[in-house]
Design a protein around this motif. Structure first.
Motif, mmCIF file in Angstrom:
data_model
loop_
_atom_site.group_PDB
_atom_site.id
_atom_site.type_symbol
_atom_site.label_atom_id
_atom_site.label_comp_id
_atom_site.label_asym_id
_atom_site.label_seq_id
_atom_site.Cartn_x
_atom_site.Cartn_y
_atom_site.Cartn_z
ATOM 1 N N THR A 30 0.759 -1.215 0.103
ATOM 2 C CA THR A 30 0.141 0.012 -0.048
ATOM 3 C C THR A 30 1.184 1.199 0.079
ATOM 4 O OG1 THR A 30 -0.167 -0.004 2.313
ATOM 5 C CG2 THR A 30 -1.655 -0.977 1.115
ATOM 6 N N PRO A 31 0.238 2.308 -0.613
ATOM 7 C CA PRO A 31 1.351 3.463 -0.418
ATOM 8 C C PRO A 31 1.539 3.731 0.907
ATOM 9 C CG PRO A 31 -0.635 3.997 -1.654
ATOM 10 C CD PRO A 31 -0.844 2.646 -1.076
ATOM 11 N N LEU A 32 2.968 4.595 0.843
ATOM 12 C CA LEU A 32 3.502 5.152 2.165
ATOM 13 C C LEU A 32 2.200 5.981 2.689
ATOM 14 C CD1 LEU A 32 5.581 5.589 4.538
ATOM 15 C CD2 LEU A 32 6.171 7.426 2.923
ATOM 16 N N SER A 33 1.757 6.160 3.898
ATOM 17 C CA SER A 33 0.836 6.883 4.215
ATOM 18 C C SER A 33 1.183 7.970 4.960
ATOM 19 C CB SER A 33 -0.409 6.024 4.993
ATOM 20 O OG SER A 33 -1.079 6.887 6.015
ATOM 21 N N ILE A 71 1.943 11.297 11.256
ATOM 22 C CA ILE A 71 2.027 9.776 11.240
ATOM 23 C C ILE A 71 2.355 9.137 10.083
ATOM 24 C CG2 ILE A 71 0.823 7.856 12.006
ATOM 25 C CD1 ILE A 71 -1.293 9.737 13.483
ATOM 26 N N ALA A 72 3.516 8.377 9.906
ATOM 27 C CA ALA A 72 3.729 7.711 8.794
ATOM 28 C C ALA A 72 3.605 6.227 9.054
ATOM 29 C CB ALA A 72 5.346 8.046 8.348
ATOM 30 N N SER A 73 2.947 5.643 7.867
ATOM 31 C CA SER A 73 2.748 4.072 8.118
ATOM 32 C C SER A 73 2.767 3.557 6.550
ATOM 33 C CB SER A 73 1.618 3.876 9.037
ATOM 34 O OG SER A 73 0.282 4.304 8.193
ATOM 35 N N SER A 80 4.447 -4.479 8.396
ATOM 36 C CA SER A 80 3.929 -3.025 8.630
ATOM 37 C C SER A 80 4.863 -2.166 9.510
ATOM 38 C CB SER A 80 2.384 -2.816 8.694
ATOM 39 O OG SER A 80 2.001 -3.487 10.141
ATOM 40 N N VAL A 82 4.407 1.550 11.925
ATOM 41 C CA VAL A 82 3.903 3.096 12.146
ATOM 42 C C VAL A 82 4.981 3.877 12.929
ATOM 43 C CG1 VAL A 82 2.302 4.211 13.582
ATOM 44 C CG2 VAL A 82 1.603 2.136 12.419
ATOM 45 N N ASP A 84 5.015 7.757 14.376
ATOM 46 C CA ASP A 84 4.159 8.663 14.895
ATOM 47 C C ASP A 84 4.962 9.402 15.783
ATOM 48 O OD1 ASP A 84 2.035 9.980 15.941
ATOM 49 O OD2 ASP A 84 0.996 8.435 16.801
ATOM 50 N N ASN A 110 4.167 6.840 18.463
ATOM 51 C CA ASN A 110 3.963 5.482 18.359
ATOM 52 C C ASN A 110 5.528 5.148 17.558
ATOM 53 O OD1 ASN A 110 1.489 3.981 18.921
ATOM 54 N ND2 ASN A 110 0.557 5.875 18.498
ATOM 55 N N TYR A 112 6.528 1.262 15.988
ATOM 56 C CA TYR A 112 6.526 0.042 15.995
ATOM 57 C C TYR A 112 6.435 -0.540 14.906
ATOM 58 C CZ TYR A 112 1.539 0.255 15.537
ATOM 59 O OH TYR A 112 0.060 0.348 15.064
ATOM 60 N N ALA A 114 5.170 -4.665 12.752
ATOM 61 C CA ALA A 114 4.340 -5.654 13.117
ATOM 62 C C ALA A 114 4.319 -6.659 11.806
ATOM 63 C CB ALA A 114 2.780 -4.846 13.238
#
Lengths: 346, 175
Positions: A30-33, A71-73, A80, A82, A84, A110, A112, A114
């Motif tokens: 998925t795109p970098l959010s 926040i980047a995720s 994945s 995150v 933040d 945040n 982390y 996952a």
């Protein structure tokens, strides 16, 4: 306890080493959010004193800032992350520790990674917003702008390793081992154990039973519920009890320390752009001699349908003892304040 | 019939074909495959969709191939950076005739996403709603993203299917 932590870490290592290399799998990226929020507020306590010790919105008679939250995720296949970060009083000293080399905040809310081990199990490791409680640090996640005593008194973040198990469509279980609350770096040898059992009987109905306990941190039991009774009426519920013993032990049952309380959050949507909400909270600070209780009534509106939300709010707190200060600088049992906040999310 | 005469022509622009305001948006395409008989086209398309989709998303009902699709609707910022606004679920039916096939995308449902307390995006399942233009009047930007990204998805699918059909054609010629 140490051997249990070691066993958990070894189990994690063994599971991770049996994973197929990610390169072998077909991955859907998925795109970098990038998303986040900014918030700003004005607060006025009618006594002229700051009074109500809310976590945020603390400055009396001031046009003040909350935080800039970025926040980047991203999720690539089963992995994945995150990241933040936050800047501003709400996102620094009011919510995260100052524990850098120069006693500065690292700005991390945040951080982390996952990995989805299977359809049923996800492992996450790093510094994570706490699973305990109803309200959150981000102003986009709360209906009221000022915060409850239960929120302020509980953990904000838990750094550690956790496993989320999707037991069925309705039940979920989280088990984790964490540092002491709100610590980037654990300075003690003991660790906290965290458990969360979730139950979602149908869409819009969620129940969470939470436990965080540690020799140094104390023990908190917490129940959180979100109940969407109709399209327009929602009820949030939070109840918690916390205790800490003088002698360190894993499960703390002290009756003369800590706190307990109940908060109810009825909310009514009156139009596409306006919702009204009340937070009623009964909070008791335990004490060896005499407990102090507070009843807090917070009436808020959420106005706006797009990215920008305006939150006018009136709050009245009444305590069992004279813990507030009135306009003549005398102790009094009640405090009344107005807050007007704006939250922009993107 | 020879495969060398296969010419793929797409008749269409994506047509929002919602006849009434109470239905979800609908798209329909007719793709011409001159010189390809129905049974060949059917087997090529089946091969193609099994390559493109998980078998759980596929249903073959008599002459119809039915695909359950879910795509993330992205709020774009810059380049490939954005944030998910939600997930769009819809159904695609593919029907085949001699020298052409048609697909219809319908039953569009949108479920918004929000950051949870761990700052991770999760679906707000209780807020799932059909994509009906009338209901999105106050959210024109979101509706525009949904329609634009649906159309882009269907365009990509159209190209993928064409490519797969041509591959199948080439295989048969080599044999």
């Amino acid at each position: 306890m140490k051997k249990y932590y070691l066993l958990l870490l070894m189990a994690t290592f063994l599971i991770c080493t049996t994973l197929k290399a990610q390169d072998d799998e077909i991955e859907e990226a998925t795109p970098l959010s990038i998303s986040g929020s900014v918030d700003t507020y004005y607060k006025y306590d009618f006594s002229g004193n700051p009074n109500i010790p809310t976590s945020f919105a603390s400055d009396q008679n001031s046009f003040s800032i909350g935080m800039v939250n970025l926040i980047a995720s991203q999720q690539v296949g089963k992995a994945s992350f995150v990241g933040d970060i936050s800047f501003g009083p709400r996102g620094q000293s009011q919510s995260i520790p100052n524990s850098g080399a120069d006693n500065n905040s690292f700005h991390i809310q945040n951080l982390y990674v996952a990995y989805q081990l299977s359809d049923m199990v996800t492992v996450s490791g790093g510094y994570m917003g706490t699973f305990v409680g109803y309200e959150v640090i981000s102003p986009t996640g709360n209906f009221n702008y000022s915060t409850s005593y239960l929120f302020t008194s509980g953990p904000f973040q838990n750094a550690g390793l956790k496993f989320d198990f999707a037991l069925s469509e309705k039940f979920g279980l989280m088990v984790g081992v964490f540092n002491d609350w709100n610590e980037y770096t654990d300075m003690t040898s003991s660790k906290d154990i965290g458990l969360q059992l979730s139950y979602s009987p149908s869409a819009g109905y969620d129940l969470y039973f939470n436990l965080i306990t540690g020799e140094q941190s104390g023990t908190e039991f917490d129940i959180t519920a979100g109940l969407q009774f109709t399209d327009n009426f929602y009820l949030g519920v939070n109840a918690a009890t916390y205790g800490a013993n003088e002698e360190p032990k894993l499960l703390n049952t002290a009756e003369d320390t800590g706190f307990y309380g109940l908060a109810l959050y009825p909310q009514l949507k009156i139009s596409d752009v306006t919702s009204l909400g009340l937070r009623f909270e009964h909070f008791v600070q335990r004490d060896a001699i005499d407990d102090i209780s507070v009843d807090a009534f917070t009436f808020s509106a959420n106005i706006g349908s797009g990215n920008l939300k305006f939150i006018p709010e009136l709050r009245y707190d009444t305590a069992s003892e004279d813990v507030f200060i009135d306009s003549h600088n005398e102790f009094t049992g009640g405090a009344f304040q107005l807050v007007a906040a704006a939250v922009y999310s993107f | 019939m020879t495969f060398t005469s296969v010419i793929l022509l797409t008749f269409l622009t994506l047509l929002p074909a919602d006849g009434s305001t109470t239905d979800t948006i609908t798209y329909q395409k007719v793709v011409s495959c001159t010189g390809v008989e129905k049974y060949v086209l059917e087997s090529s398309l089946k091969e193609a969709v099994y390559n493109l989709y998980d078998s759980n998303a596929l249903k073959i009902v008599s002459d119809k191939i039915q695909i359950s699709v879910d795509i993330k609707i992205i709020n774009s910022l810059v380049g490939k950076v954005g944030s998910p606004a939600g997930v769009l679920d819809f159904t695609i039916d593919i029907e085949v005739k001699d020298e052409k096939f048609r697909y219809i995308a319908y039953d569009f449902y949108f479920t918004p996403m929000t950051r949870n307390r761990y700052a991770k995006f999760e679906l707000e399942k209780e807020k799932t709603e059909p994509v009906i233009e009338e209901e999105f009047k106050g959210r024109k930007t979101l509706l525009k993203k949904i329609t634009r990204q649906s159309e882009e998805y269907l365009d990509r699918l159209n190209n993928e299917l064409k490519t797969q059909i041509l591959k199948e054609k080439d295989k048969k010629i080599e044999w």
